[in-house]
Design an enzyme around this catalytic site. Structure first.
Site, mmCIF file in Angstrom:
data_model
loop_
_atom_site.group_PDB
_atom_site.id
_atom_site.type_symbol
_atom_site.label_atom_id
_atom_site.label_comp_id
_atom_site.label_asym_id
_atom_site.label_seq_id
_atom_site.Cartn_x
_atom_site.Cartn_y
_atom_site.Cartn_z
ATOM 1 C CE LYS A 157 -1.873 3.006 2.020
ATOM 2 N NZ LYS A 157 -1.659 4.432 1.620
ATOM 3 N N GLY A 159 6.904 5.289 7.775
ATOM 4 C CA GLY A 159 6.057 6.470 7.858
ATOM 5 C C GLY A 159 6.272 7.157 9.191
ATOM 6 C CB SER A 160 4.353 9.778 10.890
ATOM 7 O OG SER A 160 3.092 9.147 10.955
ATOM 8 C CB THR A 161 6.742 8.402 15.467
ATOM 9 O OG1 THR A 161 8.095 8.417 14.993
ATOM 10 C CG2 THR A 161 6.700 7.760 16.829
ATOM 11 C CB THR A 210 1.130 6.190 10.869
ATOM 12 O OG1 THR A 210 0.677 7.492 10.543
ATOM 13 C CG2 THR A 210 0.285 5.180 10.124
ATOM 14 N N GLY A 211 2.951 4.642 13.033
ATOM 15 C CA GLY A 211 3.618 3.409 13.477
ATOM 16 C C GLY A 211 2.999 2.867 14.763
ATOM 17 C CD GLU A 231 13.524 1.238 9.078
ATOM 18 O OE1 GLU A 231 13.890 2.203 9.769
ATOM 19 O OE2 GLU A 231 14.252 0.268 8.819
ATOM 20 C CB CYS A 281 13.293 9.034 7.696
ATOM 21 S SG CYS A 281 14.444 8.043 6.732
ATOM 22 C CD GLU A 338 10.192 13.221 10.866
ATOM 23 O OE1 GLU A 338 9.034 12.817 11.090
ATOM 24 O OE2 GLU A 338 11.043 12.524 10.305
HETATM 25 P P1 NAD Z 1 2.411 8.691 7.322
HETATM 26 O O1 NAD Z 1 2.551 7.995 8.629
HETATM 27 O O2 NAD Z 1 1.414 9.768 7.211
HETATM 28 O O3 NAD Z 1 2.048 7.647 6.172
HETATM 29 C C1 NAD Z 1 2.866 6.536 5.908
HETATM 30 C C2 NAD Z 1 2.024 5.444 5.283
HETATM 31 O O4 NAD Z 1 1.088 5.000 6.256
HETATM 32 C C3 NAD Z 1 1.202 5.909 4.072
HETATM 33 O O5 NAD Z 1 1.166 4.872 3.110
HETATM 34 C C4 NAD Z 1 -0.175 6.124 4.658
HETATM 35 O O6 NAD Z 1 -1.212 5.955 3.725
HETATM 36 C C5 NAD Z 1 -0.222 5.023 5.699
HETATM 37 N N1 NAD Z 1 -1.171 5.267 6.800
HETATM 38 C C6 NAD Z 1 -1.589 6.452 7.296
HETATM 39 N N2 NAD Z 1 -2.489 6.241 8.295
HETATM 40 C C7 NAD Z 1 -2.615 4.897 8.427
HETATM 41 C C8 NAD Z 1 -3.391 4.056 9.283
HETATM 42 N N3 NAD Z 1 -4.227 4.544 10.203
HETATM 43 N N4 NAD Z 1 -3.256 2.719 9.150
HETATM 44 C C9 NAD Z 1 -2.413 2.187 8.226
HETATM 45 N N5 NAD Z 1 -1.685 2.931 7.366
HETATM 46 C C10 NAD Z 1 -1.777 4.279 7.474
HETATM 47 O O7 NAD Z 1 3.871 9.200 6.937
HETATM 48 P P2 NAD Z 1 4.285 9.996 5.630
HETATM 49 O O8 NAD Z 1 3.850 11.410 5.780
HETATM 50 O O9 NAD Z 1 3.878 9.245 4.417
HETATM 51 O O10 NAD Z 1 5.877 9.918 5.686
HETATM 52 C C11 NAD Z 1 6.648 10.800 6.422
HETATM 53 C C12 NAD Z 1 7.161 10.112 7.669
HETATM 54 O O11 NAD Z 1 7.831 8.911 7.297
HETATM 55 C C13 NAD Z 1 8.190 10.934 8.407
HETATM 56 O O12 NAD Z 1 7.920 10.856 9.785
HETATM 57 C C14 NAD Z 1 9.499 10.230 8.084
HETATM 58 O O13 NAD Z 1 10.515 10.401 9.050
HETATM 59 C C15 NAD Z 1 9.066 8.817 7.986
HETATM 60 N N6 NAD Z 1 10.035 8.025 7.205
HETATM 61 C C16 NAD Z 1 10.838 7.150 7.873
HETATM 62 C C17 NAD Z 1 11.809 6.424 7.177
HETATM 63 C C18 NAD Z 1 12.732 5.464 7.887
HETATM 64 O O14 NAD Z 1 13.388 4.664 7.215
HETATM 65 N N7 NAD Z 1 12.817 5.503 9.208
HETATM 66 C C19 NAD Z 1 11.919 6.595 5.793
HETATM 67 C C20 NAD Z 1 11.073 7.493 5.150
HETATM 68 C C21 NAD Z 1 10.129 8.211 5.866
#
Ligand code: NAD
Length: 505
Positions: A196, A249-251, A253-254, A272, A307, A407
């Site tokens: 996704k 993605g973001s902390t 959402t993680g 990540e 990130c 961040e």
């Molecule tokens: P995000 O958390 O908004 O989205 C990431 C992914 O999660 C997207 O595909 C999104 O559709 C999905 N998502 C959102 N809500 C969800 C939910 N409730 N359930 C399941 N999936 C959901 O993050 P973003 O804005 O896409 O990315 C930016 C963030 O990613 C920053 O915090 C950045 O530091 C981090 N990032 C980390 C790394 C790493 O390797 N540590 C690499 C790249 C980006």
């Protein structure tokens, strides 16, 4: 056209190719494009122009069910996991070849969809995507189990087996690369995948899945479902047939992903997430020009949407003035906003209007809290049609300010001065995050001490951002719980089976 040839195209040539580009917008399930069951769509917007690039199928729970069912039947049928390892390797190597051959189209998709400068896609994203598939392909017949030292009446084998269906959820900042850091090792280990991608950059990963089929991959093994995170992403993370979710993605959402795993089938969760990485400049560093060049690239590359961006510049007070002078002079030359299709452009827009506003708000908060804004932080003149932010440098910030703690994910650097090694380490570690860090010093003993003392998953000494595929990439603390790249990552897509064979009578 191959990768090297693509690098020779001019702005006019890219524009004419963009006008002719045929964009696939369906979901990719069981080896073919298909509409979302509901018929829903969402727009991909070019952040450099505000114009619609494509209307993309928007998957929901039903489509995730279809994709997981397709992966499940491919898993049961077994043609991928039981394929001769050298044949599975050949498919992924061929995929790497096809990515190179299709680099012009992939670069355009990335550039139009998320605003990344075309030269960055051609010199950073695509080469790294290709090398990722090659690296994990080459590992396939090197994954081995072991036979342990048991009594003579037993044979104990530990086998390394794939997990089953891996759900990958990825971010938009390196849309293909962040996905491939999950998809490539998962496929190499013999799993089936449902990806996704981020709804902010949904296009390029569809093409990757199509190329997997062209490379000889079986249908159903690699599926892509675009859609909203809180709908399609959530459905994938809750799905009872998914064995592992690998998330970037973001902390925030993680944290949700972890709860979904607990609410469903206790699937494995690899995260990540975000960062606030310190770049530490000691007064005994060897070459200030080189250090400043790395400092600038470490925070302004990809418009700061990285990130591990080195957003906290911890600078020794003895070199603070000289550092600032060089930083301002060099960064003005190195990062000028422009049309991402122009091969000369080094600074693209931020990914969306909302993200641009969020970055501008965080800059305003930094000023209100008392950090000294030396340059940038505004919308560059003449670039109002896009979502650009002029690279910003704050000085004399305190590590308790929001600009030092949160961040920003934009082109914003914050200088936090210090006086001693101990103080630098204390400031570096005073963070919820621990993704990466760098230390600049000519003292080898100091470098060793600081590498051990700084809490981060990736430590650079006298550089920032350097590395290759052998390097585990991931964070301490709230920056995540796993590592991408490296053999360690590949093993994370396997599980151990202990087979104890009774040889006695
Ligand atoms: P995000 O958390 O908004 O989205 C990431 C992914 O999660 C997207 O595909 C999104 O559709 C999905 N998502 C959102 N809500 C969800 C939910 N409730 N359930 C399941 N999936 C959901 O993050 P973003 O804005 O896409 O990315 C930016 C963030 O990613 C920053 O915090 C950045 O530091 C981090 N990032 C980390 C790394 C790493 O390797 N540590 C690499 C790249 C980006």
């Amino acid at each position: 056209m191959g990768l090297e040839n693509s690098k020779t195209l001019t702005l006019a040539e890219w524009k004419s190719r963009a006008a002719e580009l045929k964009i696939e917008t369906g979901l990719f399930i069981n080896g073919t494009y298909t509409d979302a069951k509901s018929g829903a769509r969402f727009d991909s917007i070019n952040p450099a122009t505000g114009k619609i690039v494509a209307s993309v199928s928007c998957g929901d729970e039903d489509d995730i069910d279809r994709a997981v069912a397709s992966a499940k039947s491919a898993w049961k049928e077994g043609s991928w996991r039981f394929m001769d390892p050298r044949d599975r390797m050949a498919v992924l190597i061929q995929l790497a070849e096809l990515i190179g051959e299709n680099s012009e189209e992939l670069a355009l998709l990335e550039c139009l969809d998320m605003g990344k400068p075309i030269t960055d896609v051609l010199t950073i994203d695509l080469p790294e995507v290709i090398v990722s598939f090659r690296y994990f392909a080459e590992c396939i017949d090197k994954i081995s189990g072991s036979v342990t030292n048991t009594a003579a009446d037993a044979l104990h084998m530990i086998l390394k087996e794939p997990l089953g269906i891996v759900g990958a959820i990825s971010a938009w900042n390196y849309p293909m690369l962040m996905a491939v850091w999950k998809v490539a090792p998962a496929l190499a280990a013999g799993n089936c995948v449902v990806l996704k991608p981020s709804e902010r950059a949904p296009l390029s990963c569809l093409k990757l899945a199509e190329l997997f089929i062209s490379a000889g991959g079986p249908p159903g093994v690699f599926n892509v479902v675009n859609g909203m995170g809180h709908v399609a992403g959530k459905a994938l993370a809750l799905h009872p047939d998914v064995a592992k979710i690998s998330f970037t993605g973001s902390t925030a959402t993680g944290k949700l992903i972890m709860t979904y795993a607990g609410q469903s089938n206790l699937k494995r969760v690899a995260l990540e997430t975000g960062g606030k990485s310190p770049q530490i400049f000691m007064s005994d560093l060897e070459d200030l020009d080189k250090a400043v060049d790395y400092a600038i690239g470490g925070i302004f590359d990809n418009a700061g949407q990285v990130c591990n961006a080195g957003s906290r510049l911890l600078v020794h007070r003895d070199i603070q003035d000289a550092f600032i002078r060089k930083f301002i002079e060099k960064s003005k030359r190195a990062y000028q906003p422009g049309d991402p299709l122009n091969p000369q452009t080094t600074l693209g827009p931020l990914v969306t209007k909302a993200h641009q506003q969020d970055v501008l708000d965080k800059i305003a908060r930094g000023v209100a809290e008392g950090a000294e804004l030396l340059i940038g932080g505004h919308i560059p003149e003449g670039m109002e049609q896009g979502t650009y932010v002029q690279p910003a440098l704050f000085n004399n910030a305190d590590n308790r300010m929001s600009i030092s703690r949160e961040e920003v994910f934009g082109p914003v650097a914050t200088i936090i001065p210090f006086q001693s090694e101990e103080e630098a380490i204390a400031i570096a570690n005073d963070s919820d995050f621990g993704l990466a860090a760098s230390v600049w010093t000519r003292d080898l003993n100091r470098a060793h001490r600081m590498v051990k003392a700084v809490e981060a998953g990736v430590l650079w000494v006298n550089c920032f951002g350097d590395g290759d595929m052998t390097q585990p990439f991931g964070g301490y603390k709230q920056s995540g719980n796993t590592r991408d790249k490296s053999i360690e990552c590949l093993l994370g897509y396997t599980q151990s089976k202990s087979a104890w064979i009774n040889l006695g009578s």
